[in-house]
Write an enzyme that holds these catalytic residues in place. Structure first.
Site, PDB file in Angstrom:
ATOM      1  N   HIS A  23      -3.448   2.500   2.628  1.00 53.71           N
ATOM      2  CA  HIS A  23      -2.502   1.467   3.059  1.00 53.71           C
ATOM      3  C   HIS A  23      -2.614   1.397   4.825  1.00 53.71           C
ATOM      4  CE1 HIS A  23       0.375   3.784   4.724  1.00 53.71           C
ATOM      5  NE2 HIS A  23       0.652   4.608   3.699  1.00 53.71           N
ATOM      6  N   GLU A 135       2.673   7.327  -3.838  1.00 51.96           N
ATOM      7  CA  GLU A 135       2.711   8.407  -2.834  1.00 51.96           C
ATOM      8  C   GLU A 135       3.656   9.735  -3.438  1.00 51.96           C
ATOM      9  OE1 GLU A 135       1.447  10.209  -0.869  1.00 51.96           O
ATOM     10  OE2 GLU A 135       1.494   9.489   1.208  1.00 51.96           O
TER      11      GLU A 135
END
Length: 282
Positions: A23, A135
């Protein structure tokens, strides 16, 4: 002729091309890269992109189009967090959205305090979400997701059907996922990719997930190649890789191989082939 130790062959239909993307810069990265303890702040719950992060998205989007990748990618898989969703729709989504009753936007205007216009779902690959590429789970509020209904409001044309629970049941405030657990989850995610029919897939995910998953694979290759594969990703970095189905998980047959002997007939040995004048043909 001798070949290099790293040279090998594998059937094309047992390979997939994956485009791994971390990201763009999130609000948690600004302080977190200076002081790791900043990731503990509840101020960064489900962190969104910074304005610099959106500029990084714009830059990667230009590359994806100029390189022709936007024509190759059949599917985009995103971690279901604000920063990955914003990155996924910003990089791989359509152009500016025009209000149409029968077409939903990928992202509504100003989603996640983005100050961005709505993004169209036309002329782009489908975008789906999958929890197994999230994550490192637990403790850090920036890695906790919000409810799926909240995301569905902000990203109407993104497919959240693979997410099993409305609320985040994976993130624990007082338990941090171990590196071994994260790596195992990453391997399970890659194995899951083989259940997909698509051959060229973009995955928008996170630094920790990428680093620990790729290092756990421990490919037998040159040290420089290992570094190229396993080093930490920068914000909004894209790496193109090929994964190989060595365990025969995939069941697809080749669409480019050709079986030969069509039409079928009796094969003659090469020394028995003669022309019309009974002269042997070499």
């Amino acid at each position: 002729m001798e070949t290099g130790a790293g040279i090998g062959l594998y059937p094309l239909h047992r390979c997939k091309t994956i485009y791994l993307v971390r990201h763009a810069q999130g609000i948690h990265n600004v302080d977190g890269e200076k002081n790791y303890k900043a990731y503990m702040s509840h101020e960064y719950f489900d962190a969104e992109l910074t304005q610099l992060g959106w500029k990084q998205v714009d830059s990667l989007r230009k590359h994806v189009h100029s390189s022709g990748l936007h024509k190759k990618i059949e599917l985009v898989i995103s971690s279901p967090l604000m920063r990955t969703l914003q990155t996924a729709v910003g990089v791989f989504g359509g152009e500016g959205y025009t209000d149409m009753s029968d077409v939903l936007p990928l992202m509504v205007a100003n989603a996640g305090n983005s100050s961005r216009a709505a993004i169209s779902s036309l002329n782009c690959p489908p975008i789906i979400t999958e929890e197994s590429c999230r994550e490192h789970l637990g403790v850090h509020p920036c890695d906790q997701r919000r409810s799926i209904s909240d995301y569905q409001f902000l990203f109407p044309a993104v497919d959240f059907s693979l997410i099993e629970s409305e609320e985040d049941k994976l993130w624990k405030a007082d338990v941090r996922e171990t590196i071994e657990e994260l790596a195992a989850r990453g391997k399970m995610f890659l194995n899951w990719l083989w259940t997909r029919k698509e051959k060229e897939i973009a995955i928008v995910t996170h630094s920790g997930f990428l680093f620990h998953t790729l290092n756990a694979l421990q490919n037998e290759c040159h040290p420089d190649v290992k570094t190229e594969i396993c080093s930490h990703f920068a914000n909004c970095e894209l790496r193109s890789m090929v994964i190989v189905d060595r365990s025969m998980l995939g069941s697809d047959t080749s669409v480019t191989d050709y079986p030969g002997k069509i039409p079928k007939g009796i094969d003659l040995p090469s020394d028995a082939v003669v022309d019309d004048n009974n002269i042997k043909v070499e």
